[in-house]
Design a protein around this motif. Structure first.
Motif, short mmCIF file in Angstrom:
data_model
loop_
_atom_site.label_atom_id
_atom_site.label_comp_id
_atom_site.label_asym_id
_atom_site.label_seq_id
_atom_site.Cartn_x
_atom_site.Cartn_y
_atom_site.Cartn_z
N HIS A 84 5.92 -1.47 -1.60
CA HIS A 84 5.25 -1.16 -0.33
C HIS A 84 6.30 -1.06 0.77
O HIS A 84 6.33 -1.86 1.71
CB HIS A 84 4.18 -2.20 -0.01
CG HIS A 84 2.84 -1.84 -0.58
ND1 HIS A 84 2.51 -2.08 -1.90
CD2 HIS A 84 1.75 -1.22 -0.06
CE1 HIS A 84 1.29 -1.63 -2.14
NE2 HIS A 84 0.80 -1.10 -1.03
N ASP A 93 -1.86 -4.41 -2.26
CA ASP A 93 -3.14 -3.74 -2.58
C ASP A 93 -4.15 -4.68 -3.23
O ASP A 93 -5.34 -4.64 -2.90
CB ASP A 93 -2.90 -2.54 -3.50
CG ASP A 93 -2.18 -1.41 -2.78
OD1 ASP A 93 -2.03 -1.49 -1.54
OD2 ASP A 93 -1.76 -0.46 -3.47
N HIS A 220 0.41 4.70 3.16
CA HIS A 220 1.10 3.77 2.26
C HIS A 220 2.14 2.97 3.03
O HIS A 220 3.19 3.47 3.38
CB HIS A 220 1.77 4.52 1.10
CG HIS A 220 2.25 3.58 0.04
ND1 HIS A 220 1.41 2.98 -0.87
CD2 HIS A 220 3.47 3.07 -0.20
CE1 HIS A 220 2.10 2.17 -1.64
NE2 HIS A 220 3.36 2.21 -1.27
N GLU A 225 -1.96 -0.26 6.48
CA GLU A 225 -1.73 -1.39 5.57
C GLU A 225 -0.94 -2.52 6.24
O GLU A 225 -1.15 -3.70 5.94
CB GLU A 225 -1.01 -0.93 4.30
CG GLU A 225 -1.92 -0.18 3.35
CD GLU A 225 -1.30 0.00 1.98
OE1 GLU A 225 -2.00 -0.26 0.99
OE2 GLU A 225 -0.13 0.42 1.88
ZN LIG Z 1 -0.94 -0.12 -0.69
#
Ligand SMILES: [Zn+2]
Length: 297
Positions: A84, A93, A220, A225
């Motif tokens: 990540h 995730d 991403h 996130e």
């Molecule tokens: Zn992710």
């Protein structure tokens, strides 16, 4: 981050507050109402968050909930163990989908149990970055199927798969009709960010909340996130010692290199406040979805 403890305590008080109807919209600058903070919707009493986790339960607890007709549905969290970018942990995730699943199950306690998460997903496209683990699609789908089948054998007839990794999204959704007909149960799958497209109002709100607009959700390791992580598990955001200008990735594709860079700089737009609101939307939507699946059963 030395702000992690108060932020986390603040966050964990939210599910019960919302469940009690005390919070309709987050506003970190306003003091939270205190009396409802440890109440669950189900019984107006405190619920230990571990009680909605299958692997934290004893066989006696699960058996009694099933035989007593209290346990009506299971949530299966899926995710990945994958790179990540420079600053987020590989657990991102699966930690995210588990958190959404657990908070939703708490709202519906004691009707919903969260199964052991599937912590590795379909991530072949990140294998150039060290540390990523990937499963073949058939391995991943077989594991998810067998977990659902185990719950079916125990008498659970409603299952919702809450996914947290983009590479699992289409394989899961494509196979839902097959899972449904083979298992003969009420089963569905989502990625938790589907919540942000659940109504025109929510979509407009998320579009406004995100500096990059809703088009950057989930992205991403970018603004979305990173905001989620800052709200839910800030100890997994590692900015220390990161200088993206000094990063030398050995990537075959120039586009891949460019988007990796874009995601990193997008991540600088993240805030815990955005994450708190985004998580609340995902949790409420997931809880409503599972509740409606239970009502249909
Ligand atoms: Zn992710």
């Amino acid at each position: 981050m030395n702000t992690s403890r108060p932020r986390r305590d603040f966050f964990f008080s939210l599910a019960s507050l919302a469940a009690a109807g005390s919070v309709s919209r987050l506003n970190a600058s306003q003091p939270l109402p205190l009396p409802a903070s440890n109440m669950s919707r189900a019984g107006d009493r405190y619920v230990d968050p571990r009680k909605v986790l299958l692997w934290e339960s004893t066989r006696k607890e699960i058996r009694e909930r099933i035989e007593g007709g209290l346990l009506k549905a299971a949530i299966v969290p899926t995710g990945s163990t994958e790179q990540h970018n420079e600053h987020l942990a590989m657990i991102q995730d699966i930690a995210s989908s588990l958190l959404v699943a657990q908070q939703a199950a708490l709202q519906l306690y004691p009707q919903v149990i969260v199964t052991t998460p599937v912590p590795v997903g379909i991530s072949p496209y990140w294998m150039e970055r060290k540390g990523t683990l990937t499963l073949r699609p058939e391995t991943f789908l077989a594991m998810v199927y067998d977990i659902c089948d185990s719950m079916r054998q125990h008498g659970v007839k409603t299952i919702f798969i809450v996914n947290g990794h983009g590479g699992n999204d289409q394989p899961l959704k494509t196979h839902m009709a097959e899972f449904r007909s083979k298992l003969g149960i009420n089963i569905d799958a989502c990625s938790y960010w589907d919540a942000y497209h659940s109504s025109a109002e929510i979509q407009a709100e998320v579009n406004q909340l995100m500096a990059g607009g809703i088009a950057k959700v989930p992205g991403h390791s970018g603004e979305f996130e990173t905001s989620f992580a800052l709200a839910a598990f800030p100890e997994r955001v590692h900015r220390e010692g990161v200088d993206y200008e000094k990063v030398h990735l050995q990537l075959k594709s120039a586009d891949d290199l460019k988007s990796d860079r874009t995601f990193y700089y997008d991540s600088l737009l993240a805030t815990a406040e955005k994450g708190e609101r985004l998580i609340r939307i995902a949790v409420d939507w997931t809880a409503a979805k599972v509740q409606s699946m239970i009502a249909q059963a």
